[in-house]
Scaffold this motif. Structure first.
Motif, mmCIF file in Angstrom:
data_model
loop_
_atom_site.group_PDB
_atom_site.id
_atom_site.type_symbol
_atom_site.label_atom_id
_atom_site.label_comp_id
_atom_site.label_asym_id
_atom_site.label_seq_id
_atom_site.Cartn_x
_atom_site.Cartn_y
_atom_site.Cartn_z
ATOM 1 N N TYR A 267 0.631 -1.250 -0.160
ATOM 2 C CA TYR A 267 0.060 0.061 0.117
ATOM 3 C C TYR A 267 0.883 1.328 -0.018
ATOM 4 C CZ TYR A 267 0.658 -0.750 5.095
ATOM 5 O OH TYR A 267 1.204 -0.459 6.461
ATOM 6 N N ALA A 268 0.462 2.368 -0.394
ATOM 7 C CA ALA A 268 1.212 3.461 -0.549
ATOM 8 C C ALA A 268 0.275 4.749 -0.432
ATOM 9 C CB ALA A 268 1.681 3.421 -1.857
ATOM 10 N N ALA A 269 1.002 5.776 -0.038
ATOM 11 C CA ALA A 269 0.542 7.268 -0.284
ATOM 12 C C ALA A 269 1.122 8.011 -1.500
ATOM 13 C CB ALA A 269 0.916 8.114 1.265
ATOM 14 N N LEU A 270 0.305 8.240 -2.418
ATOM 15 C CA LEU A 270 0.853 8.935 -3.540
ATOM 16 C C LEU A 270 0.397 10.259 -3.625
ATOM 17 C CD1 LEU A 270 -0.203 5.802 -5.926
ATOM 18 C CD2 LEU A 270 1.992 6.340 -4.864
ATOM 19 N N GLY A 271 1.423 11.158 -4.168
ATOM 20 C CA GLY A 271 1.247 12.229 -4.576
ATOM 21 C C GLY A 271 1.730 12.872 -6.007
ATOM 22 N N ASP A 272 1.081 14.112 -6.480
ATOM 23 C CA ASP A 272 1.579 14.546 -7.642
ATOM 24 C C ASP A 272 2.963 14.560 -7.692
ATOM 25 O OD1 ASP A 272 0.824 15.092 -10.308
ATOM 26 O OD2 ASP A 272 0.148 17.100 -9.659
ATOM 27 N N GLY A 273 3.535 14.495 -8.821
ATOM 28 C CA GLY A 273 4.937 14.832 -9.206
ATOM 29 C C GLY A 273 5.654 13.673 -8.806
ATOM 30 N N GLY A 274 5.217 12.379 -8.098
ATOM 31 C CA GLY A 274 6.244 11.302 -8.091
ATOM 32 C C GLY A 274 6.573 11.461 -6.451
ATOM 33 N N ASN A 275 5.855 11.747 -5.543
ATOM 34 C CA ASN A 275 5.897 11.750 -4.045
ATOM 35 C C ASN A 275 5.363 10.421 -3.658
ATOM 36 O OD1 ASN A 275 7.336 14.345 -2.941
ATOM 37 N ND2 ASN A 275 5.717 14.944 -4.465
ATOM 38 N N VAL A 276 6.032 9.681 -2.674
ATOM 39 C CA VAL A 276 5.436 8.266 -2.306
ATOM 40 C C VAL A 276 6.063 7.942 -0.977
ATOM 41 C CG1 VAL A 276 5.524 5.951 -3.138
ATOM 42 C CG2 VAL A 276 5.644 7.611 -4.799
ATOM 43 N N ILE A 277 5.085 7.324 -0.229
ATOM 44 C CA ILE A 277 5.376 6.522 0.726
ATOM 45 C C ILE A 277 4.965 5.161 0.376
ATOM 46 C CG2 ILE A 277 5.341 5.982 3.244
ATOM 47 C CD1 ILE A 277 4.360 9.050 3.624
ATOM 48 N N PHE A 278 5.829 4.162 0.209
ATOM 49 C CA PHE A 278 5.443 2.868 -0.260
ATOM 50 C C PHE A 278 5.815 1.635 0.748
ATOM 51 C CE2 PHE A 278 6.148 -1.067 -2.442
ATOM 52 C CZ PHE A 278 5.192 -1.203 -3.401
ATOM 53 N N ILE A 279 4.777 1.129 1.186
ATOM 54 C CA ILE A 279 5.172 -0.026 2.302
ATOM 55 C C ILE A 279 4.708 -1.294 1.741
ATOM 56 C CG2 ILE A 279 4.295 -0.774 4.486
ATOM 57 C CD1 ILE A 279 3.378 2.529 4.604
ATOM 58 N N ASN A 280 5.812 -2.226 1.972
ATOM 59 C CA ASN A 280 5.940 -3.763 1.353
ATOM 60 C C ASN A 280 5.922 -4.545 2.947
ATOM 61 O OD1 ASN A 280 6.179 -6.279 0.788
ATOM 62 N ND2 ASN A 280 7.234 -5.614 -1.239
ATOM 63 N N PRO A 281 4.906 -5.047 3.289
ATOM 64 C CA PRO A 281 4.723 -5.862 4.847
ATOM 65 C C PRO A 281 5.488 -6.912 4.560
ATOM 66 C CG PRO A 281 2.512 -4.806 4.211
ATOM 67 C CD PRO A 281 3.353 -4.524 2.973
ATOM 68 N N GLN A 282 5.393 -7.603 3.354
ATOM 69 C CA GLN A 282 5.888 -8.920 3.379
ATOM 70 C C GLN A 282 7.596 -8.868 3.334
ATOM 71 O OE1 GLN A 282 4.347 -10.692 -0.274
ATOM 72 N NE2 GLN A 282 2.798 -11.987 0.993
ATOM 73 N N LYS A 283 8.017 -7.847 2.745
ATOM 74 C CA LYS A 283 9.773 -7.616 2.715
ATOM 75 C C LYS A 283 9.795 -6.869 3.731
ATOM 76 C CE LYS A 283 9.882 -8.600 -2.196
ATOM 77 N NZ LYS A 283 10.293 -10.237 -2.237
ATOM 78 N N LYS A 284 9.013 -6.231 4.619
ATOM 79 C CA LYS A 284 9.457 -5.357 5.916
ATOM 80 C C LYS A 284 10.319 -4.226 5.220
ATOM 81 C CE LYS A 284 9.076 -8.960 9.182
ATOM 82 N NZ LYS A 284 9.465 -9.666 10.293
ATOM 83 N N MET A 285 9.630 -3.591 4.047
ATOM 84 C CA MET A 285 10.399 -2.592 3.549
ATOM 85 C C MET A 285 9.656 -1.379 3.472
ATOM 86 S SD MET A 285 12.550 -3.955 0.237
ATOM 87 C CE MET A 285 13.386 -2.489 -0.171
#
Length: 313
Positions: A267-285
């Protein structure tokens, strides 16, 4: 690694910073175009996901309930004759973007040139559309800031500082105003910007307008990955994290939670211009990317899936 950083500079030239956390540790951090770890950027619609966190905290503290009607928080708001739909819209509808509005395209100028952005957004809420149908709205999200302010008795910034920024050792932004279209575009386009935009009533924006550093964004992602725990302290309920990152509505082939985008098992927070908080729970990243404003920026999720995760997993 050199190839990866060359790729960023050549094909993603508006990226200012990338921070990657894995297993609760910062494992990679790189800045571009003269930016440093201390530079904040406008995170655009990632602001929406921060508001989701604050709403979750307010629910945890008993200030509101997810199924409460929006108008419960605006007792002095006058509903126009014949308006019924607006009376049934809930906090959950605003969070899941399933509230109807009375416009075909968002009237940004009308709302942001008014002297009360919350009221201007409320005036657009409802109409003939159906509750429960996905309808992405940035101006409508501002109503949630009005709800937070009314429910908690604090400004959004004060509530965020006390409950989110201070616990995560994030330097709280200061309030920033925009007076006209020139100010607005300067805030979007200037290389160095700080603060959190407030409307003329000093209500902080909910759909855009917050500045954070790349590290700040990574910390917020880590808070979610940790189930709401930071330094051994539960500052956000794991229930809210679960609810806000599971499917609440379906925009076409995509899926949406409570102001978070659901991307298969991530899941992710996505913002215009390419701002991202991306969360991968399986890989703990957690992968955070801060970017300068650029229309039609290249897809960051593709960058993350194709180039970043294989390099750092």
């Amino acid at each position: 690694m050199n190839n990866f950083e060359d790729l960023i500079e050549k094909e993603y030239s508006n990226i200012a910073g990338i921070a990657i956390r894995k297993d609760n540790h910062l494992i990679y951090e790189k800045y571009f175009d003269g930016y440093t770890q201390d530079d904040a950027l406008h995170i655009a619609s990632v602001t929406k996901s921060i508001i989701s966190i604050l709403i979750g905290m307010a629910i945890d503290k008993g200030y509101m309930k997810i199924e409460q009607h929006v108008l419960d928080f605006f007792p002095n708001y006058t509903v126009k004759r014949g308006e019924k739909t607006i009376q049934n819209i809930t906090i959950a509808n605003l969070l899941s973007m399933t509230a109807p509005y009375k416009y075909k395209s968002e009237p940004y100028t009308k709302v942001y040139s008014s002297d009360d952005w919350v009221k201007a957004a409320l005036d657009l809420l409802g109409g003939k559309g159906s509750i429960g149908v996905f309808n992405y709205s940035t101006v409508g999200t501002h109503i949630l800031s009005g709800v937070l302010t009314t429910a908690t008795g604090q400004s959004v910034l004060d509530f965020a500082t006390e409950n989110l920024f201070k616990p995560l050792a994030i330097k709280a932004p200061t309030n920033t105003t925009i007076q006209n279209k020139e100010d607005y575009f300067a805030f979007l386009k200037d290389k160095y910007v700080t603060g959190w935009i407030v409307d003329p009533k000093e209500v902080n924006t909910a759909g855009w307008g917050l500045t954070l550093t790349t590290r700040d964004m990574a910390k917020i992602g880590q808070l979610y990955l940790n189930g709401g725990v930071w330094n051994g302290r539960q500052i956000l309920s794991s229930q809210w994290i679960e609810d806000s990152t599971k499917v609440q509505s379906r925009p076409g082939k995509l899926t949406y939670g409570y102001l978070w985008w659901i991307l298969d098992d991530c899941y992710a927070a996505l913002g215009d211009g390419g701002n991202v908080i991306f969360i991968n729970p399986q890989k703990k990243m957690v992968i955070s990317i801060a970017s300068r404003f650029m229309p039609r920026a290249k897809d960051r999720v593709e960058l993350i899936r194709k180039h970043i995760i294989p390099l750092f997993e």
